[in-house]
Design a protein around this motif. Structure first.
Motif, PDB file in Angstrom:
ATOM      1  N   ILE A  13       0.787  -1.150  -0.184  1.00 16.29           N
ATOM      2  CA  ILE A  13       0.020  -0.045  -0.013  1.00 16.29           C
ATOM      3  C   ILE A  13       0.991   1.240  -0.066  1.00 16.29           C
ATOM      4  O   ILE A  13       0.545   2.216  -0.520  1.00 16.29           O
ATOM      5  CB  ILE A  13      -1.053  -0.048   1.252  1.00 16.29           C
ATOM      6  N   LYS A  14       1.845   1.136   0.734  1.00 18.32           N
ATOM      7  CA  LYS A  14       2.857   2.494   0.583  1.00 18.32           C
ATOM      8  C   LYS A  14       3.446   2.876  -0.709  1.00 18.32           C
ATOM      9  O   LYS A  14       4.053   3.892  -0.716  1.00 18.32           O
ATOM     10  CB  LYS A  14       3.952   2.421   1.794  1.00 18.32           C
ATOM     11  N   THR A  15       3.057   1.986  -1.859  1.00 17.49           N
ATOM     12  CA  THR A  15       3.801   2.462  -3.068  1.00 17.49           C
ATOM     13  C   THR A  15       2.835   3.243  -3.868  1.00 17.49           C
ATOM     14  O   THR A  15       3.091   3.994  -4.567  1.00 17.49           O
ATOM     15  CB  THR A  15       3.975   1.213  -3.967  1.00 17.49           C
ATOM     16  N   PHE A  16       1.450   3.336  -3.086  1.00 15.66           N
ATOM     17  CA  PHE A  16       0.595   4.411  -4.068  1.00 15.66           C
ATOM     18  C   PHE A  16      -0.191   5.208  -2.676  1.00 15.66           C
ATOM     19  O   PHE A  16      -0.756   6.293  -3.014  1.00 15.66           O
ATOM     20  CB  PHE A  16      -0.353   3.867  -4.607  1.00 15.66           C
ATOM     21  N   ALA A  63      -2.311   1.496   8.021  1.00 11.82           N
ATOM     22  CA  ALA A  63      -2.607   1.262   6.628  1.00 11.82           C
ATOM     23  C   ALA A  63      -1.244   0.629   5.949  1.00 11.82           C
ATOM     24  O   ALA A  63      -1.474  -0.303   5.201  1.00 11.82           O
ATOM     25  CB  ALA A  63      -3.075   2.460   6.055  1.00 11.82           C
ATOM     26  N   THR A  64      -0.310   1.007   6.379  1.00  8.99           N
ATOM     27  CA  THR A  64       0.959   0.612   5.674  1.00  8.99           C
ATOM     28  C   THR A  64       1.986  -0.091   6.394  1.00  8.99           C
ATOM     29  O   THR A  64       2.990  -0.568   5.932  1.00  8.99           O
ATOM     30  CB  THR A  64       1.966   1.835   5.070  1.00  8.99           C
ATOM     31  N   SER A  65       1.433  -0.758   7.727  1.00  6.05           N
ATOM     32  CA  SER A  65       2.672  -1.505   8.431  1.00  6.05           C
ATOM     33  C   SER A  65       3.074  -2.596   7.556  1.00  6.05           C
ATOM     34  O   SER A  65       1.946  -3.399   6.727  1.00  6.05           O
ATOM     35  CB  SER A  65       1.972  -1.893   9.739  1.00  6.05           C
ATOM     36  N   GLN A  66       4.102  -3.097   7.675  1.00  5.01           N
ATOM     37  CA  GLN A  66       4.781  -4.218   6.547  1.00  5.01           C
ATOM     38  C   GLN A  66       3.752  -5.702   6.632  1.00  5.01           C
ATOM     39  O   GLN A  66       3.432  -6.062   5.571  1.00  5.01           O
ATOM     40  CB  GLN A  66       6.116  -4.568   7.158  1.00  5.01           C
ATOM     41  N   GLN A  67       3.507  -6.035   7.731  1.00  5.42           N
ATOM     42  CA  GLN A  67       2.744  -7.427   7.772  1.00  5.42           C
ATOM     43  C   GLN A  67       1.434  -7.403   7.551  1.00  5.42           C
ATOM     44  O   GLN A  67       0.710  -8.195   7.151  1.00  5.42           O
ATOM     45  CB  GLN A  67       2.976  -7.952   9.300  1.00  5.42           C
ATOM     46  N   ASP A  68       0.682  -6.025   7.459  1.00  8.67           N
ATOM     47  CA  ASP A  68      -0.453  -5.869   7.070  1.00  8.67           C
ATOM     48  C   ASP A  68      -0.992  -5.256   5.753  1.00  8.67           C
ATOM     49  O   ASP A  68      -1.940  -5.313   4.982  1.00  8.67           O
ATOM     50  CB  ASP A  68      -1.465  -5.225   8.034  1.00  8.67           C
ATOM     51  N   SER A  69       0.042  -4.529   5.137  1.00  5.02           N
ATOM     52  CA  SER A  69      -0.286  -3.711   4.118  1.00  5.02           C
ATOM     53  C   SER A  69       0.126  -4.281   2.565  1.00  5.02           C
ATOM     54  O   SER A  69      -0.270  -3.668   1.651  1.00  5.02           O
ATOM     55  CB  SER A  69       0.447  -2.271   4.188  1.00  5.02           C
ATOM     56  N   ALA A  70       0.353  -5.374   2.398  1.00  2.00           N
ATOM     57  CA  ALA A  70       0.572  -6.337   1.098  1.00  2.00           C
ATOM     58  C   ALA A  70      -0.743  -6.454   0.505  1.00  2.00           C
ATOM     59  O   ALA A  70      -1.478  -6.837   1.188  1.00  2.00           O
ATOM     60  CB  ALA A  70       1.568  -7.345   1.121  1.00  2.00           C
ATOM     61  N   VAL A  71      -0.950  -5.900  -0.832  1.00  2.00           N
ATOM     62  CA  VAL A  71      -2.080  -6.388  -1.417  1.00  2.00           C
ATOM     63  C   VAL A  71      -1.728  -7.204  -2.497  1.00  2.00           C
ATOM     64  O   VAL A  71      -0.427  -6.800  -3.259  1.00  2.00           O
ATOM     65  CB  VAL A  71      -2.838  -5.053  -2.092  1.00  2.00           C
ATOM     66  N   ASN A  72      -2.095  -8.440  -2.665  1.00  2.00           N
ATOM     67  CA  ASN A  72      -1.625  -9.404  -3.811  1.00  2.00           C
ATOM     68  C   ASN A  72      -2.436  -8.874  -5.274  1.00  2.00           C
ATOM     69  O   ASN A  72      -3.432  -9.337  -5.428  1.00  2.00           O
ATOM     70  CB  ASN A  72      -2.162 -10.927  -3.505  1.00  2.00           C
ATOM     71  N   THR A  73      -1.455  -8.525  -6.088  1.00  2.00           N
ATOM     72  CA  THR A  73      -1.775  -8.214  -7.270  1.00  2.00           C
ATOM     73  C   THR A  73      -1.285  -8.977  -8.401  1.00  2.00           C
ATOM     74  O   THR A  73      -0.489  -9.865  -8.188  1.00  2.00           O
ATOM     75  CB  THR A  73      -1.668  -6.729  -7.827  1.00  2.00           C
TER      76      THR A  73
END
Length: 156
Positions: free
Chosen positions: A3-6, A146-156
């Motif tokens: 998420i922190k990428t956008f 929203a961006t914490s490492q363990q929680d913020s990955a969205v699988n695209t």
């Protein structure tokens, strides 16, 4: 994709007085345009509203993801606000919305924009994740939730 990428901390607000769906969308458009001067708040607002006319982006469970494509946008851009009081967003479950995560993408964006949108929607319906967002009481805490490492990955 994380998420922190956008999303960045300048486009994350906690305790916003949304008042209405239209006012909330206006706040999001201004928030994005203030951070990215090459984008017009009016253009973003009108694009969000045009998309909403096709059908509400209120997902249910108190969450909405207004989104659109816009010219002059060089990549996917997000903004997140937590409203001080839930508002009617014409969500599919009829419940008021308190978490609004906006996404804009370049006009010429390919399917990766839709994949990001879909992955974000899946992330936002995870109760553990949204509970952390809802428990946040400051802009910084909301951004970190929203961006914490363990929680913020969205699988695209």
């Amino acid at each position: 994709m994380e998420i922190k990428t956008f999303l960045n901390s300048r486009r994350t607000l906690c305790g916003v007085e949304g008042i209405s769906k239209k006012r909330t969308i206006e706040i999001l458009a201004n928030l994005i345009a203030e951070d990215i001067p090459s984008l017009s708040a009016d253009d973003i607002f009108l694009s969000f509203i045009a998309r909403e006319k096709l059908g509400s982006t209120g997902l249910g469970q108190g969450i909405a993801i207004p989104h659109c494509r816009i010219s002059n946008c060089i990549g996917t851009v997000g903004a997140l606000i937590k409203l001080d009081k839930p508002i009617d967003f014409e969500a599919i479950d009829g419940k008021p919305v308190d978490l609004v995560f906006a996404l804009i993408a370049p006009e010429e964006a390919d399917d990766s924009h839709l994949q990001t949108l879909s992955a974000l929607a899946e992330k936002l319906i995870e109760s553990e994740y949204t509970n952390k967002l809802r428990q946040s009481e400051t802009n910084e805490a909301l951004y970190l939730a929203a961006t914490s490492q363990q929680d913020s990955a969205v699988n695209t």
